[in-house]
Design a protein around this motif. Structure first.
Motif, PDB file in Angstrom:
ATOM      1  N   SER A  19       0.548  -1.257  -0.131  1.00  0.00           N
ATOM      2  CA  SER A  19      -0.117   0.228  -0.037  1.00  0.00           C
ATOM      3  C   SER A  19       0.982   1.156  -0.063  1.00  0.00           C
ATOM      4  O   SER A  19       2.099   0.974   0.273  1.00  0.00           O
ATOM      5  N   GLN A  20       0.209   2.292  -0.210  1.00  0.00           N
ATOM      6  CA  GLN A  20       0.872   3.639   0.024  1.00  0.00           C
ATOM      7  C   GLN A  20       0.731   4.059   1.450  1.00  0.00           C
ATOM      8  O   GLN A  20      -0.049   3.630   2.096  1.00  0.00           O
ATOM      9  N   LEU A  21       1.735   4.676   1.869  1.00  0.00           N
ATOM     10  CA  LEU A  21       1.914   5.336   3.059  1.00  0.00           C
ATOM     11  C   LEU A  21       1.719   6.738   3.299  1.00  0.00           C
ATOM     12  O   LEU A  21       2.101   7.607   2.252  1.00  0.00           O
ATOM     13  N   LEU A  22       0.783   7.321   4.106  1.00  0.00           N
ATOM     14  CA  LEU A  22       0.670   8.724   4.228  1.00  0.00           C
ATOM     15  C   LEU A  22       1.703   9.256   5.579  1.00  0.00           C
ATOM     16  O   LEU A  22       1.206   8.925   6.765  1.00  0.00           O
ATOM     17  N   VAL A  23       2.671  10.062   5.183  1.00  0.00           N
ATOM     18  CA  VAL A  23       3.369  10.218   6.428  1.00  0.00           C
ATOM     19  C   VAL A  23       3.163  11.829   6.537  1.00  0.00           C
ATOM     20  O   VAL A  23       3.382  12.758   5.986  1.00  0.00           O
ATOM     21  N   HIS A  24       2.407  12.027   7.870  1.00  0.00           N
ATOM     22  CA  HIS A  24       1.575  13.267   8.148  1.00  0.00           C
ATOM     23  C   HIS A  24       2.053  13.886   9.430  1.00  0.00           C
ATOM     24  O   HIS A  24       2.046  14.885   9.541  1.00  0.00           O
ATOM     25  N   GLY A  25       2.710  12.893  10.228  1.00  0.00           N
ATOM     26  CA  GLY A  25       3.323  13.612  11.772  1.00  0.00           C
ATOM     27  C   GLY A  25       4.544  14.408  11.384  1.00  0.00           C
ATOM     28  O   GLY A  25       5.317  14.033  10.667  1.00  0.00           O
ATOM     29  N   SER A  26       4.575  15.482  12.157  1.00  0.00           N
ATOM     30  CA  SER A  26       5.685  16.240  12.247  1.00  0.00           C
ATOM     31  C   SER A  26       7.046  15.556  12.848  1.00  0.00           C
ATOM     32  O   SER A  26       8.279  15.812  12.374  1.00  0.00           O
ATOM     33  N   LEU A  27       6.872  14.399  13.285  1.00  0.00           N
ATOM     34  CA  LEU A  27       8.095  13.744  13.810  1.00  0.00           C
ATOM     35  C   LEU A  27       8.143  12.203  12.969  1.00  0.00           C
ATOM     36  O   LEU A  27       8.972  11.421  13.429  1.00  0.00           O
ATOM     37  N   ALA A  58       9.226   7.048  12.629  1.00  0.00           N
ATOM     38  CA  ALA A  58       8.742   8.056  13.376  1.00  0.00           C
ATOM     39  C   ALA A  58       9.479   7.930  14.888  1.00  0.00           C
ATOM     40  O   ALA A  58       9.725   6.920  15.020  1.00  0.00           O
ATOM     41  N   HIS A  59       9.559   9.269  15.533  1.00  0.00           N
ATOM     42  CA  HIS A  59       9.910   9.156  16.846  1.00  0.00           C
ATOM     43  C   HIS A  59       8.470   9.373  17.373  1.00  0.00           C
ATOM     44  O   HIS A  59       7.455  10.088  16.585  1.00  0.00           O
ATOM     45  N   ILE A 106      -3.482   1.744  15.262  1.00  0.00           N
ATOM     46  CA  ILE A 106      -2.364   1.766  15.942  1.00  0.00           C
ATOM     47  C   ILE A 106      -1.334   2.968  15.407  1.00  0.00           C
ATOM     48  O   ILE A 106      -0.718   3.277  16.235  1.00  0.00           O
ATOM     49  N   LEU A 107      -1.275   3.346  14.271  1.00  0.00           N
ATOM     50  CA  LEU A 107      -0.247   4.023  13.778  1.00  0.00           C
ATOM     51  C   LEU A 107      -0.715   5.605  13.215  1.00  0.00           C
ATOM     52  O   LEU A 107       0.231   6.402  13.474  1.00  0.00           O
ATOM     53  N   ASN A 108      -1.865   5.883  13.361  1.00  0.00           N
ATOM     54  CA  ASN A 108      -2.248   7.084  13.220  1.00  0.00           C
ATOM     55  C   ASN A 108      -1.751   8.153  14.149  1.00  0.00           C
ATOM     56  O   ASN A 108      -0.883   9.273  13.967  1.00  0.00           O
ATOM     57  N   PRO A 109      -1.684   7.709  15.593  1.00  0.00           N
ATOM     58  CA  PRO A 109      -1.042   8.643  16.365  1.00  0.00           C
ATOM     59  C   PRO A 109       0.553   8.837  16.533  1.00  0.00           C
ATOM     60  O   PRO A 109       1.091   9.962  16.429  1.00  0.00           O
ATOM     61  N   PHE A 110       1.285   8.199  15.593  1.00  0.00           N
ATOM     62  CA  PHE A 110       2.545   8.055  15.234  1.00  0.00           C
ATOM     63  C   PHE A 110       2.889   8.964  14.282  1.00  0.00           C
ATOM     64  O   PHE A 110       3.816   9.230  13.831  1.00  0.00           O
ATOM     65  N   GLY A 111       1.729   9.459  13.238  1.00  0.00           N
ATOM     66  CA  GLY A 111       2.169  10.308  12.154  1.00  0.00           C
ATOM     67  C   GLY A 111       2.173   9.557  11.118  1.00  0.00           C
ATOM     68  O   GLY A 111       2.882  10.163   9.973  1.00  0.00           O
ATOM     69  N   ILE A 112       1.840   8.235  11.050  1.00  0.00           N
ATOM     70  CA  ILE A 112       2.060   7.614   9.834  1.00  0.00           C
ATOM     71  C   ILE A 112       0.649   6.785   9.394  1.00  0.00           C
ATOM     72  O   ILE A 112       0.149   6.201  10.420  1.00  0.00           O
ATOM     73  N   SER A 113       0.131   6.665   8.439  1.00  0.00           N
ATOM     74  CA  SER A 113      -1.108   6.040   7.943  1.00  0.00           C
ATOM     75  C   SER A 113      -1.253   4.824   6.828  1.00  0.00           C
ATOM     76  O   SER A 113      -0.200   5.627   5.909  1.00  0.00           O
ATOM     77  N   GLN A 151      19.373  15.957   1.695  1.00  0.00           N
ATOM     78  CA  GLN A 151      18.433  16.056   0.483  1.00  0.00           C
ATOM     79  C   GLN A 151      17.147  16.599   0.782  1.00  0.00           C
ATOM     80  O   GLN A 151      16.568  16.277   2.016  1.00  0.00           O
ATOM     81  N   ARG A 152      16.595  17.382   0.180  1.00  0.00           N
ATOM     82  CA  ARG A 152      15.351  17.890   0.282  1.00  0.00           C
ATOM     83  C   ARG A 152      14.319  17.026  -0.143  1.00  0.00           C
ATOM     84  O   ARG A 152      13.753  16.900  -1.172  1.00  0.00           O
ATOM     85  N   SER A 153      13.810  16.346   0.937  1.00  0.00           N
ATOM     86  CA  SER A 153      12.656  15.009   0.376  1.00  0.00           C
ATOM     87  C   SER A 153      11.248  15.657   0.934  1.00  0.00           C
ATOM     88  O   SER A 153      10.988  16.547   1.757  1.00  0.00           O
ATOM     89  N   TYR A 154      10.204  15.168   0.151  1.00  0.00           N
ATOM     90  CA  TYR A 154       8.943  15.295   0.185  1.00  0.00           C
ATOM     91  C   TYR A 154       8.635  14.817   1.521  1.00  0.00           C
ATOM     92  O   TYR A 154       8.817  13.750   2.037  1.00  0.00           O
ATOM     93  N   HIS A 155       7.680  15.869   2.371  1.00  0.00           N
ATOM     94  CA  HIS A 155       7.061  15.325   3.347  1.00  0.00           C
ATOM     95  C   HIS A 155       5.934  16.173   3.506  1.00  0.00           C
ATOM     96  O   HIS A 155       5.773  17.552   3.219  1.00  0.00           O
ATOM     97  N   PHE A 156       4.546  15.657   3.805  1.00  0.00           N
ATOM     98  CA  PHE A 156       3.372  16.275   3.752  1.00  0.00           C
ATOM     99  C   PHE A 156       3.502  17.570   4.375  1.00  0.00           C
ATOM    100  O   PHE A 156       2.748  18.663   3.897  1.00  0.00           O
TER     101      PHE A 156
END
Length: 738
Positions: free
Chosen positions: A81-89, A106-107, A229-236, A254-259
């Motif tokens: 699946s795709q991952l949504l990386v949305h948490g600031s950590l 994630a931290h 489980i994962l939403n609170p970690f900022g990854i879905s 490197q300047r990597s994409y982050h939501f």
């Protein structure tokens, strides 16, 4: 466990058994989030809310699990699946060229997390080196053992073979240093969250696309066990899948994409034209924001601020008005802003009203006074179990990939009727439909629409011309529909103002659809109405088939005028209706994709409109047909040239010799066939046999002259039939093998 600092102040971490400072987190009791004053300047607010320090985090963490690894090979697993990386950590660890992520970290509090978007990746030999490094990063200086669930036994053996202290455990225990599991069971979600917050490491893998297919009425972001489980970690984990291929790892610096970073830089670009926002990020940002909106904001209040920030930017900068004079350009900020606003409107009912109060109008929207409610009796049973939907907008023709558009790229929105009272919203508005799946039990159900207004709608045989003239015709909305026995026409309401009596043209449509059904050996009226929708711009060509058939607004008068149809014909719409009748059993892609469907407009023009084929379309004039035949002969009658109008000529010769009846009869027989082959050679030989048998003539020489690959056993079986002495291919001197 964590205070998220929107001011971006550096914080420190004291990890269990580990004294290394970390600039991301601080042990301060339970997780909490600090909101901010939303009355501040939008740009400053953006910097506070969205600026995150994931780049610093990953630059320190990369040597632990990406040293010497530039790509993650996920070709060995199932479909991820795709991952949504949305948490600031949280931070991505593997990208494909579309910026889709399959591995992320994630931290959280004192702990760390690694997520793989397919459980098969936990056992992949091609990821073995990465997995060992990831486990060591997750473990840090902790002394506890690594717990592995029995479902991940292959991972357990790999870790023990590399000297790591592991045990197979059915449940998480507090004395573990790292817990390895799959993402399909949320029974330990609370324990896992606390475990990581107190300093534990989590390695978890799973995909959600299969679950999404099995649960179409549910949201993968809020209902899938792994995301509990994962939403609170900022990854879905998302429902969309990605190809299992090589994924690029971000390099240090490197300047990597982050939501979060993309949202911050996009807002800055809209405000100040800073030039920092990468155009290549725009489509990914839109997709991520659409998913991000579905996360429960009640659980994570700070996420609500992202949406309020977007609203402030829109209010200050206004949304673009789109039409033929004001085009929308792909990957420009104005286009992205409109797409983000459309996504927000789907989940925030008040947002649409706010935007319209600010003066926003869609490309064809007329002003009107909305009614309080409409009560309608509908023949359906609508509830969540059968997957019924409400849809705003009449077609899903998507222009998102076009470089420039004269209308909003996405003009439709669907919402499952999963409860008794459903609130829906769309920035563009549009006609409202209730979509009921096949096999749904029917019954009289009262449906009340609040905040909607009636649209012009004429049903042949039900609506009187008096009702149409006196009331219905004057409903002040953008779209209206005309319904005959087997077709519904959706056109701008302004074009209906000149149609005082829809009956004559709809009776003609009845005759045309009846002829379409007759040629295809189908019942009439159709089990489901065909639909034709016209709009400012469509995804390709002047008109294309599908459900609905879509075309340009320039053809609207042709659809609605009986006189014009009888005088000039109606090639395009009937051609697309014919394409919808195509059957894979007697189609030979790509040779006949644009050929056999043309039989339907020819048949309708000749049998209903009394327009001969040579006048129905310029390409059917005698001299044009002759030219194509000579060209085909000159090139050796090769199937490499047998396409479109040239391929149609084969069927026209058969029709002109034997009439329409054999086609109708053969099409009917095909509907009763089972086990039809899929490759063209076998399907073409089947057609040779079926048509020869129907007309009781040996057509093998005819089809061979056209270059068809007729097999010897088929020729032998047909050899008993009489010779077709009138074979038209003889007179053109083309190659015929007896």
């Amino acid at each position: 466990m964590i205070i998220e600092s929107i001011e971006g102040k550096e914080m420190t971490e004291v990890r269990r058994g580990q004294g290394r400072p970390n600039p991301s987190t601080e042990a301060c009791g339970k997780p909490m989030f600090i909101d901010h004053n939303l009355d501040e300047d939008p740009l400053k607010e953006t910097e506070k809310l969205l600026s995150n320090r994931f780049a610093e985090d990953i630059s320190q963490d990369q040597p632990h699990f990406l040293d010497g690894i530039s790509k993650l090979n996920i070709t060995e697993s199932g479909v991820p699946s795709q991952l949504l990386v949305h948490g600031s950590l949280a931070f991505p660890l593997g990208f494909n060229p579309n910026l889709d992520c399959s591995v992320a970290g994630a931290h959280y509090g004192l702990g760390r997390v690694i997520v793989l978007s397919q459980d098969g990746l936990l056992f992949s030999s091609k990821l073995g080196h990465f997995l060992i490094k990831a486990i060591r990063w997750l473990k840090g200086d902790q002394k506890g053992r690594i717990g592995v669930t029995p479902k991940c036994e292959h991972l357990f053996h790999r870790l023990t073979n590399n000297g790591l202290n592991c045990s197979l455990e059915s449940k998480l225990t507090p004395d573990m240093s790292v817990y390895c599991c799959t993402a399909y069971d949320d029974s330990e979600a609370k324990q896992i969250l606390e475990f990581v917050a107190e300093g534990g490491g989590l390695l978890i893998g799973g995909q959600a696309w299969a679950w999404s297919h099995q649960n179409p009425t549910k949201s993968v972001l809020t209902d899938f066990a792994g995301n509990h489980i994962l939403n609170p970690f900022g990854i879905s984990i998302l429902s969309q899948h990605v190809n299992n291929n090589l994924f690029d790892c971000p390099r240090p610096g490197q300047r990597s994409y982050h939501f979060r970073l993309a949202m911050a830089q996009f807002f800055e670009e809209v405000e100040n034209k800073s030039g920092n926002f990468l155009r290549d990020w725009q489509e990914k940002l839109i997709r991520d924001y659409s998913a991000f909106l579905k996360i429960s904001t009640g659980e994570i209040p700070i996420y609500d601020s992202v949406h309020r920030m977007l609203k402030k930017v829109i209010k200050k900068n206004k949304l673009p008005i789109v039409n033929n004079d004001k085009l929308l350009f792909k990957n420009f900020c104005s286009s992205t802003l409109l797409r983000l606003a459309s996504e927000l409107a789907h989940v925030r009912m008040d947002f649409t009203s706010e935007i319209y109060r600010l003066g926003y109008n869609t490309s064809i929207l007329h002003s009107y006074s909305p009614a309080a409610s409409i009560n309608t009796e509908m023949n359906l049973t609508s509830h969540s179990k059968n997957g019924s939907l409400v849809q705003i907008g009449c077609h899903s023709d998507d222009l998102s990939e076009h470089s420039k558009t004269a209308r909003e790229p996405v003009a439709v929105y669907q919402h499952y009727l999963d409860k008794r009272d459903n609130s829906i919203s769309s920035l563009l508005g549009g006609l409202v439909y209730i979509i009921v799946p096949n096999g749904c039990s029917l019954g009289n159900t009262s449906v009340t629409f609040t905040g909607a207004v009636p649209a012009p709608y004429f049903i042949l045989g039900k609506t009187s011309v008096k009702e149409w003239k006196n009331s219905i015709l004057h409903h002040p909305v953008p779209w209206g529909e005309l319904q005959a026995e087997s077709i519904i026409l959706t056109v701008p309401a302004r074009n209906l103002q000149y149609l005082e009596n829809p009956e004559p043209v709809l009776y003609l449509w009845n005759k045309m659809t009846e002829a379409i059904a007759k040629l295809g050996a189908k019942a009439h009226p159709f089990p489901r109405h065909e639909r034709i929708v016209l709009d400012e711009q469509i995804s390709h060509s002047g008109m294309h088939a599908g459900y609905p058939i879509t075309g340009h607004l320039g053809t609207v008068d042709c659809l609605l005028s009986e006189d014009k149809i009888r005088k000039n014909g109606l090639w395009g719409p009937i051609h697309e209706l014919g394409r919808n009748q195509q059957c894979s059993a007697w189609e030979f892609p790509q040779h006949t994709t644009e050929a056999i469907c043309k039989l339907w407009p020819i048949y309708v023009h000749e049998t209903v409109l009394n327009i001969s084929r040579d006048h129905a379309h310029p390409a059917l004039r005698f001299e044009e047909r002759q030219r194509r035949l000579k060209e085909y002969q000159k090139n050796g009658a090769s199937l490499s040239m047998w396409y479109d109008w040239t391929a149609l000529e084969t069927y026209l010769q058969l029709q002109e010799a034997f009439g329409w009846a054999p086609f109708i009869q053969v099409f009917e027989k095909y509907q009763q066939l089972s086990g039809v082959p899929e490759d063209n050679d076998r399907k073409m030989n089947m057609w040779v046999m079926k048509f020869s048998d129907q007309v009781q003539k040996n057509l093998v020489p005819f089809f061979k002259a056209w270059g068809w690959p007729v097999w010897e056993e088929v020729a032998a079986e047909i050899a008993c039939l009489p010779e077709w002495k009138e074979n038209p291919m003889k007179m053109y001197g083309m190659r015929i093998t007896e």
